[in-house]
Design a protein around this motif. Structure first.
Motif, PDB file in Angstrom:
ATOM      1  N   ALA A 195       0.785  -1.239   0.000  1.00 11.33           N
ATOM      2  CA  ALA A 195       0.000   0.000   0.000  1.00 11.33           C
ATOM      3  C   ALA A 195       0.816   1.289   0.000  1.00 11.33           C
ATOM      4  O   ALA A 195       0.233   2.373   0.106  1.00 11.33           O
ATOM      5  CB  ALA A 195      -0.936   0.000   1.210  1.00 11.33           C
ATOM      6  N   GLU A 196       2.125   1.217  -0.102  1.00 11.51           N
ATOM      7  CA  GLU A 196       2.944   2.431  -0.052  1.00 11.51           C
ATOM      8  C   GLU A 196       2.486   3.438  -1.100  1.00 11.51           C
ATOM      9  O   GLU A 196       2.211   3.080  -2.250  1.00 11.51           O
ATOM     10  CB  GLU A 196       4.410   2.060  -0.291  1.00 11.51           C
ATOM     11  CG  GLU A 196       5.360   3.248  -0.283  1.00 11.51           C
ATOM     12  CD  GLU A 196       6.786   2.837  -0.628  1.00 11.51           C
ATOM     13  OE1 GLU A 196       7.691   3.681  -0.440  1.00 11.51           O
ATOM     14  OE2 GLU A 196       6.997   1.700  -1.080  1.00 11.51           O
ATOM     15  N   GLY A 197       2.401   4.696  -0.691  1.00 10.76           N
ATOM     16  CA  GLY A 197       2.056   5.727  -1.658  1.00 10.76           C
ATOM     17  C   GLY A 197       1.436   6.943  -1.014  1.00 10.76           C
ATOM     18  O   GLY A 197       1.107   6.958   0.168  1.00 10.76           O
ATOM     19  N   GLY A 198       1.255   7.971  -1.830  1.00 13.61           N
ATOM     20  CA  GLY A 198       0.904   9.290  -1.315  1.00 13.61           C
ATOM     21  C   GLY A 198      -0.557   9.652  -1.331  1.00 13.61           C
ATOM     22  O   GLY A 198      -0.906  10.803  -1.081  1.00 13.61           O
ATOM     23  N   GLY A 199      -1.441   8.703  -1.657  1.00 20.14           N
ATOM     24  CA  GLY A 199      -2.874   9.020  -1.643  1.00 20.14           C
ATOM     25  C   GLY A 199      -3.377   9.433  -3.008  1.00 20.14           C
ATOM     26  O   GLY A 199      -2.788   9.120  -4.047  1.00 20.14           O
ATOM     27  N   GLY A 200      -4.496  10.135  -3.027  1.00 22.64           N
ATOM     28  CA  GLY A 200      -5.120  10.535  -4.283  1.00 22.64           C
ATOM     29  C   GLY A 200      -4.228  11.454  -5.104  1.00 22.64           C
ATOM     30  O   GLY A 200      -3.482  12.266  -4.565  1.00 22.64           O
ATOM     31  N   ARG A 201      -4.355  11.324  -6.428  1.00 21.34           N
ATOM     32  CA  ARG A 201      -3.503  12.101  -7.347  1.00 21.34           C
ATOM     33  C   ARG A 201      -4.294  13.261  -7.936  1.00 21.34           C
ATOM     34  O   ARG A 201      -5.308  13.030  -8.618  1.00 21.34           O
ATOM     35  CB  ARG A 201      -3.005  11.187  -8.465  1.00 21.34           C
ATOM     36  CG  ARG A 201      -2.038  11.873  -9.432  1.00 21.34           C
ATOM     37  CD  ARG A 201      -1.785  10.996 -10.639  1.00 21.34           C
ATOM     38  NE  ARG A 201      -1.341   9.665 -10.235  1.00 21.34           N
ATOM     39  CZ  ARG A 201      -1.525   8.573 -10.977  1.00 21.34           C
ATOM     40  NH1 ARG A 201      -2.160   8.656 -12.121  1.00 21.34           N
ATOM     41  NH2 ARG A 201      -1.090   7.409 -10.552  1.00 21.34           N
ATOM     42  N   PRO A 202      -3.864  14.475  -7.722  1.00 22.80           N
ATOM     43  CA  PRO A 202      -4.612  15.621  -8.242  1.00 22.80           C
ATOM     44  C   PRO A 202      -4.321  15.950  -9.698  1.00 22.80           C
ATOM     45  O   PRO A 202      -5.021  16.775 -10.286  1.00 22.80           O
ATOM     46  CB  PRO A 202      -4.160  16.758  -7.327  1.00 22.80           C
ATOM     47  CG  PRO A 202      -2.754  16.381  -6.952  1.00 22.80           C
ATOM     48  CD  PRO A 202      -2.758  14.879  -6.846  1.00 22.80           C
ATOM     49  N   PHE A 229      -0.039   7.398   2.814  1.00 23.15           N
ATOM     50  CA  PHE A 229      -0.923   8.464   3.270  1.00 23.15           C
ATOM     51  C   PHE A 229      -2.279   8.424   2.561  1.00 23.15           C
ATOM     52  O   PHE A 229      -2.424   7.866   1.469  1.00 23.15           O
ATOM     53  CB  PHE A 229      -0.286   9.839   3.031  1.00 23.15           C
ATOM     54  CG  PHE A 229       1.033  10.037   3.730  1.00 23.15           C
ATOM     55  CD1 PHE A 229       1.210   9.631   5.047  1.00 23.15           C
ATOM     56  CD2 PHE A 229       2.104  10.640   3.078  1.00 23.15           C
ATOM     57  CE1 PHE A 229       2.424   9.816   5.703  1.00 23.15           C
ATOM     58  CE2 PHE A 229       3.315  10.833   3.725  1.00 23.15           C
ATOM     59  CZ  PHE A 229       3.478  10.418   5.037  1.00 23.15           C
ATOM     60  N   ALA A 230      -3.257   9.045   3.209  1.00 23.52           N
ATOM     61  CA  ALA A 230      -4.582   9.296   2.635  1.00 23.52           C
ATOM     62  C   ALA A 230      -5.220   8.010   2.105  1.00 23.52           C
ATOM     63  O   ALA A 230      -5.355   7.043   2.843  1.00 23.52           O
ATOM     64  CB  ALA A 230      -4.482  10.375   1.560  1.00 23.52           C
ATOM     65  N   GLY A 231      -5.613   7.988   0.822  1.00 24.57           N
ATOM     66  CA  GLY A 231      -6.293   6.816   0.285  1.00 24.57           C
ATOM     67  C   GLY A 231      -5.486   5.544   0.402  1.00 24.57           C
ATOM     68  O   GLY A 231      -6.047   4.461   0.643  1.00 24.57           O
ATOM     69  N   ASN A 232      -4.179   5.631   0.249  1.00 23.44           N
ATOM     70  CA  ASN A 232      -3.336   4.450   0.423  1.00 23.44           C
ATOM     71  C   ASN A 232      -3.410   3.943   1.857  1.00 23.44           C
ATOM     72  O   ASN A 232      -3.454   2.732   2.107  1.00 23.44           O
ATOM     73  CB  ASN A 232      -1.886   4.775   0.066  1.00 23.44           C
ATOM     74  CG  ASN A 232      -1.697   5.110  -1.400  1.00 23.44           C
ATOM     75  OD1 ASN A 232      -2.312   6.053  -1.887  1.00 23.44           O
ATOM     76  ND2 ASN A 232      -0.854   4.367  -2.089  1.00 23.44           N
ATOM     77  N   ALA A 233      -3.430   4.875   2.825  1.00 20.40           N
ATOM     78  CA  ALA A 233      -3.533   4.486   4.229  1.00 20.40           C
ATOM     79  C   ALA A 233      -4.887   3.849   4.524  1.00 20.40           C
ATOM     80  O   ALA A 233      -4.986   2.932   5.350  1.00 20.40           O
ATOM     81  CB  ALA A 233      -3.309   5.699   5.127  1.00 20.40           C
ATOM     82  N   VAL A 234      -5.932   4.311   3.851  1.00 22.75           N
ATOM     83  CA  VAL A 234      -7.254   3.712   4.034  1.00 22.75           C
ATOM     84  C   VAL A 234      -7.260   2.273   3.521  1.00 22.75           C
ATOM     85  O   VAL A 234      -7.874   1.389   4.134  1.00 22.75           O
ATOM     86  CB  VAL A 234      -8.334   4.563   3.344  1.00 22.75           C
ATOM     87  CG1 VAL A 234      -9.663   3.822   3.296  1.00 22.75           C
ATOM     88  CG2 VAL A 234      -8.502   5.886   4.070  1.00 22.75           C
ATOM     89  N   ILE A 235      -6.603   2.037   2.401  1.00 22.15           N
ATOM     90  CA  ILE A 235      -6.485   0.663   1.897  1.00 22.15           C
ATOM     91  C   ILE A 235      -5.830  -0.215   2.967  1.00 22.15           C
ATOM     92  O   ILE A 235      -6.286  -1.319   3.263  1.00 22.15           O
ATOM     93  CB  ILE A 235      -5.667   0.625   0.595  1.00 22.15           C
ATOM     94  CG1 ILE A 235      -6.447   1.280  -0.559  1.00 22.15           C
ATOM     95  CG2 ILE A 235      -5.263  -0.807   0.242  1.00 22.15           C
ATOM     96  CD1 ILE A 235      -7.689   0.523  -0.989  1.00 22.15           C
ATOM     97  N   ALA A 236      -4.758   0.286   3.574  1.00 18.88           N
ATOM     98  CA  ALA A 236      -4.097  -0.477   4.633  1.00 18.88           C
ATOM     99  C   ALA A 236      -5.001  -0.612   5.848  1.00 18.88           C
ATOM    100  O   ALA A 236      -5.160  -1.696   6.413  1.00 18.88           O
ATOM    101  CB  ALA A 236      -2.775   0.190   5.018  1.00 18.88           C
ATOM    102  N   GLY A 237      -5.624   0.483   6.262  1.00 18.40           N
ATOM    103  CA  GLY A 237      -6.418   0.477   7.478  1.00 18.40           C
ATOM    104  C   GLY A 237      -7.655  -0.390   7.403  1.00 18.40           C
ATOM    105  O   GLY A 237      -8.135  -0.889   8.423  1.00 18.40           O
ATOM    106  N   ALA A 238      -8.190  -0.592   6.215  1.00 18.86           N
ATOM    107  CA  ALA A 238      -9.375  -1.424   6.055  1.00 18.86           C
ATOM    108  C   ALA A 238      -9.026  -2.897   5.872  1.00 18.86           C
ATOM    109  O   ALA A 238      -9.927  -3.732   5.794  1.00 18.86           O
ATOM    110  CB  ALA A 238     -10.206  -0.939   4.863  1.00 18.86           C
TER     111      ALA A 238
END
Length: 515
Positions: free
Chosen positions: A134-141, A178-187
Motif C-alpha cells: 500500500a505504499e504511496g501518497g494518496g489521491g492524485r490531483p 498516506f490518505a487513500g493508500n492508508a485507508v487501503i491499509a487500514g481497512a
C-alpha cells in the motif's frame, strides 16, 4: 515467411511490454534501490510462486493526456502506478496488488481506481485471499482525462471495505503511506509494516492545507506511534522480511499442513510460577504448545497485557489469546478487550479455532480504568466471544477470576468445547484476597492490631485458595478436567480434530472490525 519473423503489431506489443518491466525502466529502478527500497515487481516476485502471477491492466497509463505526451506517459507511468493480478502463494490461490512508488510516488490515479474495482470484484467472485502493498501518497490531483468535481463516486474503497469478513486481506507498508493508500491499509485485516514506515490519513500537504502546520513526512505517523497504538500488527525490518512474514500470515488462512515438530512438552510443568503474584512471560507457553516456528504474535506493542497470536498446533492453524502477567498482572483493560475482541472476530470470520490461555485476575477496575470507557469496551470481549462459531478451547494456566476470566472463556466456563485447568490453577468469582477483605470487612475492622489483622487476612486467603483449587472446581464439574500441563498440546489437537470434523454452524454475515 521465416519462422523467426515478428509481425509489426507483435513487435510493438513486445516493445510496450518491455517498458512495463523493471528492465525497461533502469533509471526508475536505480532511484528506488538507491532509496533503500525494492520495486513493486521485485516484491511480488518474491511473494508469489514462480510463474503464477497473472497481471491485469499492464498497459494502463496515467490519465494525463491533456498535459503530457502519450510516449511520455507510456514510458513513465506504466500500469498507472498499480500492479495487480492473481497468483499462487505456497500453492494457494490469491490476489496481489501493489502501488508502484516509482510511478508518481505510488499515488492513486483514475485508471488505477478502475483496476482496483476490477480486481476487488474478481477477488469476491473467486474468494481470493489478498495481499496489497500500500505504499504511496494518496489521491492524485494531476489527472486530466476524466471530468470530475469531487471524485467521491469512486467505488474502490466501498468494494475493498465490502471484502471485510469475506476473504482475508493483508496490507504491507514500506515507507510513506498516506490518505487513500492508508485507508487501503487500514481497512485490511492485518497490516505488516517496515520500521521506516509513516502511515497517516493525511500526508504533509493535506496537513498544511488544513492549517495544521508543516510536518515532515516521516513524522506524520511513524512506526513508533503506529505500533504502540495498535494500527500495525507486525513490525519488520525491511521489505524482504515483510514478504516472508506475509507468506507466513497467508498460510494460516489456507488450511492445515503436515504436523510440525514441537518442543518438549514437559517444560510446561514448571513454566508457570507457583506463586500467584509472580509474573512470567506467556510467549514461551504459546511457543511450546505450537508447532516449532509457527507462531506470529500480533500487535505486540499495543495493550501488551493481552497476547494475540496466530500459530499451528499439530499442523492446524489456530488463533491464540493469552494474558500477559508481566503487564498489569494480565488484567483485562479497555485496550486489551478491544485487541482480543477484534482478534476473535478475525478468527471467526476465517474459520480459525481459538485457544484461550487464561491467567486472569479479572477486569481492571478503578476510576482511571473507567475513564477509558471500560464498561463498553470491556464488554466487547463478551459479545465477540458469544458470537464465535469456531471451536474455542480454554486452558486455565493459574488464575481464573471474575468476569474477566469468564470473558476469556467466551462468557462461561461451559462455552468452550473444552475447558481444562493446570493443577496449580485457582478459580473464583473475584481475586481471592480481595474477596476476603470484602467479605470479612466487619470482622477485620474489629481487629485493632494491624499485624494481627493482616495475619487474619493471610489465613482467610489461604483457606479461600484451598477451596478455589482447580480440582475442587472440577469436582463439582465447573470445568471439564484438570490436566498434566505436558498433555495440553495433545488434548488441544485431539479436541480440535473432533470439533472441526463437521461443517460449522452458519452465522449471519459479519465484517471484521478495523479496530
Amino acid at each position: 515467411m521465416p519462422d523467426d519473423h515478428i509481425p509489426d503489431d507483435l513487435a510493438e506489443l513486445l516493445r510496450r511490454r518491455a517498458l512495463t518491466e523493471d528492465a525497461g525502466r533502469p533509471d526508475a529502478v536505480a532511484r528506488r534501490h538507491a532509496a533503500g527500497g525494492r520495486t513493486a515487481r521485485e516484491n511480488i516476485a518474491d511473494l508469489v510462486d514462480d510463474g503464477s502471477f497473472v497481471e491485469y491492466g499492464r498497459f494502463a497509463i496515467a490519465a494525463q493526456r491533456r498535459r503530457r505526451s502519450l510516449d511520455d506517459l507510456i514510458e513513465r507511468t506504466p500500469g498507472d502506478g498499480l500492479l495487480a493480478g492473481t497468483a499462487r502463494v505456497g500453492g494457494a490461490a490469491c490476489a496481489v496488488l501493489s502501488y508502484d512508488y516509482t510511478v508518481l510516488a505510488g499515488t492513486q490515479g483514475a485508471v488505477g481506481h478502475r483496476k482496483k474495482d476490477r480486481l476487488f470484484e474478481l477477488i469476491e467472485r473467486m474468494q481470493l485471499p489478498t495481499v496489497f502493498f500500500a505504499e504511496g501518497g494518496g489521491g492524485r490531483p494531476g489527472d486530466t482525462d476524466y471530468p470530475t468535481v469531487s471524485s467521491l463516486e469512486v467505488r474502490a474503497f466501498a468494494l475493498w471495505a465490502g471484502l471485510s469478513g469475506v476473504v482475508p486481506r493483508i496490507a504491507v507498508v514500506k515507507g510513506r503511506c498516506f490518505a487513500g493508500n492508508a485507508v487501503i491499509a487500514g481497512a485490511a485485516d492485518l497490516i505488516v509494516a517496515t520500521e521506516d514506515s509513516s502511515i497517516g490519513m493525511g500526508g504533509p500537504a493535506m496537513i498544511a492545507g488544513g492549517g495544521l502546520g508543516e510536518v515532515a513526512p516521516d513524522d506524520v505517523g511513524p512506526i513508533s506511534v503506529q505500533a504502540a497504538n495498535g494500527v500495525v500488527d507486525v513490525v519488520v525490518a525491511d521489505e524482504a522480511e515483510a514478504v516472508a512474514t506475509t507468506r507466513k500470515l497467508l498460510g494460516y488462512f489456507t488450511g492445515a499442513t503436515q504436523p510440525g515438530p514441537a518442543s518438549d512438552q514437559s517444560a510446561l510443568r514448571t513454566i508457570v510460577p507457583e506463586r500467584a503474584r509472580r509474573a512470567y512471560p506467556v510467549a514461551p507457553v504459546v511457543e511450546t504448545l505450537a508447532d516449532a516456528g509457527s507462531v506470529t504474535f500480533l500487535r505486540q506493542k499495543f495493550a501488551p497485557e493481552m497476547v494475540t497470536a496466530l500459530a499451528r498446533i499439530d499442523g492446524r492453524p489456530v488463533g491464540v489469546i493469552a494474558n500477559n502477567t508481566m503487564v498489569m498482572a494480565g488484567a483485562i483493560t479497555a485496550a486489551a478487550s478491544d485487541k482480543a475482541a477484534r482478534f476473535l472476530q478475525l478468527c471467526d470470520a476465517f474459520g480459525l479455532p481459538v485457544v484461550s490461555l487464561v491467567d486472569c485476575p479479572g477486569y481492571m477496575v478503578g476510576p482511571a480504568a473507567e475513564a477509558e470507557a471500560l464498561v463498553r469496551r470491556g464488554s466487547r470481549l463478551l459479545v465477540a466471544g458469544a458470537a464465535l462459531t469456531v471451536p474455542l478451547v480454554a486452558v486455565i494456566l493459574r488464575r481464573g477470576y471474575g468476569l474477566g476470566a469468564q470473558a476469556r472463556c467466551g462468557g462461561s466456563l461451559h462455552e468452550p468445547v473444552l475447558t481444562v485447568a493446570w493443577p496449580g490453577a485457582h478459580l473464583g468469582p473475584m481475586g481471592l484476597e480481595g474477596a476476603v477483605r470484602l467479605g470479612l470487612r466487619k470482622e477485620l475492622a474489629a481487629i485493632a492490631d494491624p499485624d494481627e489483622r493482616e495475619q487474619a487476612v493471610r489465613a482467610a486467603t489461604a483457606a479461600a485458595e484451598e477451596n478455589a483449587r482447580a480440582l475442587n472446581s472440577a469436582a463439582i464439574f465447573e470445568i471439564d478436567d484438570v490436566i498434566d500441563p505436558a498433555d495440553t498440546r495433545t488434548l488441544i489437537a485431539a479436541t480440535l480434530a473432533t470439533a472441526t470434523a463437521h461443517e460449522r454452524r452458519s452465522a449471519p454475515g459479519r465484517f471484521v472490525d478495523t479496530w
